[in-house]
Design a protein around this motif. Structure first.
Motif, PDB file in Angstrom:
ATOM      1  N   ASP A 293     -17.965 -35.366 -43.068  1.00 37.21           N
ATOM      2  CA  ASP A 293     -17.399 -33.707 -42.710  1.00 37.21           C
ATOM      3  C   ASP A 293     -16.960 -33.647 -43.776  1.00 37.21           C
ATOM      4  O   ASP A 293     -15.598 -33.391 -43.965  1.00 37.21           O
TER       5      ASP A 293
ATOM      6  N   ASP B  79     -14.809 -31.388 -42.752  1.00 40.01           N
ATOM      7  CA  ASP B  79     -13.936 -31.047 -42.401  1.00 40.01           C
ATOM      8  C   ASP B  79     -12.681 -31.850 -41.875  1.00 40.01           C
ATOM      9  O   ASP B  79     -11.519 -31.780 -42.019  1.00 40.01           O
TER      10      ASP B  79
ATOM     11  N   ASP C 144     -15.614 -39.385 -39.161  1.00 42.74           N
ATOM     12  CA  ASP C 144     -17.150 -38.675 -40.336  1.00 42.74           C
ATOM     13  C   ASP C 144     -16.336 -38.646 -41.306  1.00 42.74           C
ATOM     14  O   ASP C 144     -15.837 -37.642 -41.626  1.00 42.74           O
TER      15      ASP C 144
END
Length: 364
Positions: A63, A65, A60
């Motif tokens: 995201d 992170d 993703d």
């Protein structure tokens, strides 16, 4: 044998995974999330078309992170390492053929990039352990005398080894004999990891991956790696399977699920401190054997013998005794089951056979 207690240390931990958006990295990060850890992925995401990362690898890009960046960006790497408890350094130009074609690019990423990661880890007061991802390519074609040093062989058997009839078994204590640019960069990375982190007393482990395969691996143009994916994709399109060098090369094919699990065990197992560990099955499989397994799902697929590409080792298989003793674990996915899983995945995702390969089929 399958005691999972060492992985409990990852619950609540933050782990930087360089190359975390690739096939192996995405599998490692998914496993980390399942264990209750927070994985941070750093990846250039330029090895595949973007849809491969999102549609196949489950990455993703929104995201926070998931960081799109370069391991050679020293300030970025240092910032991310400072947030983490562990590091898995898996980022690399990992295509043997690409490294052979562009040795300076391999040196830039696999050597300069690794040095940037090591510098950041060495400067951290928080890192509990770093795992450097190496490769069985450091063994090259091995040495008959070393590869079978623990066995009593007759002179006839030694001659059979020399002529390729008995594949060598690679032990972690064997001398490194890379025969490719890629293998050379990984051998350097191993030595440099031990040198840099050993000097500052930061724990590290080195894992030598054998031939990684498994869904959702996809092929790239001008590459001769990833034989299961290549053969399955070509067979699904009615294309012949190319047996480079007649298919006599040997590989220890290890499913990506097992690769991820073995890596995380090396990250946390107390006995893995400063150790070098093979991650393989201990089973020798020839390229022709892989072709036969794939053809069992696509009957009538033709095979063609083609020249052996430069830098493609004849290969061997892993000694797994140290892996089993240090990690308390062994891989679970047998090659026949892994090929069946890949073929089933490809049948459910026929678009995974790339358009340029499908165009080859129509032109043929």
């Amino acid at each position: 044998m399958y005691d999972r207690s060492p992985l409990a240390a990852l619950t609540g931990a933050t782990v930087l995974v360089t190359g975390g958006a690739g096939l192996i990295g995405s599998r490692i990060t998914a496993r980390l999330r399942a264990l209750g850890a927070r994985p941070i992925s750093l990846c250039s995401m330029n090895a595949y078309p973007q849809h491969v990362y999102t549609d196949f690898f489950g990455v993703d890009p929104t995201d926070p992170d998931v960081i799109t960046g370069d391991i050679r960006d020293a300030p970025l790497v240092r910032k991310l390492v400072a947030e983490c408890d562990y590091v898995v350094h898996a980022a690399a130009l990992a295509d043997v053929a690409a490294c052979t074609r562009e040795p300076l690019a391999a040196i830039d990423t696999n050597i300069a990039g690794t040095q940037a990661v090591l510098d950041a880890v060495a400067a951290s007061a928080r890192i509990r352990r770093m795992v450097f991802v190496s490769s069985a390519s450091v063994y090259g074609d091995g040495s008959p005398e070393e590869a079978h040093s623990q066995e009593l062989l007759t002179m006839r058997q030694l001659l059979e080894v020399v002529h390729g009839r008995i594949p060598p078994q690679f032990h972690e204590g064997d001398r490194m004999r890379p025969v490719s640019v890629y293998g050379n960069t990984k051998a350097w990375g191993e030595e440099q990891t031990a040198l840099v982190l050993g000097q500052v007393g930061i724990s590290y482990a080195i894992v030598r991956y054998f031939s990684v395969y498994g869904e959702p691996q996809t092929v790239k143009p001008n590459s001769h790696s990833w034989v299961v994916a290549w053969f399955a994709a070509r067979a699904s399109l009615g294309l012949p399977l190319h047996l480079n060098g007649g298919g006599r090369q040997v590989r220890d094919l290890t499913h990506v699920d097992d690769i991820a699990e073995g890596t995380l065990r090396a990250l946390t197992s107390p006995r893995a401190h400063t150790e070098t560990v093979n991650i393989g099955t201990g089973v020798a499989t020839s390229i022709r054997d892989v072709a036969d397994l794939v053809r069992a799902h696509y009957p009538g697929t033709p095979m063609l013998e083609t020249p052996l590409p430069a830098g493609d080792p004849l290969g061997g298989y892993a000694s797994v005794r140290r892996m089993e003793n240090i990690l308390g674990w062994k891989p679970r996915v047998a090659i026949a089951d892994g090929v069946a899983r890949y073929v089933a995945w490809l049948q459910n995702a026929p678009h995974a056979a790339p358009g340029w390969l499908a165009q080859t089929a129509t032109q043929g």
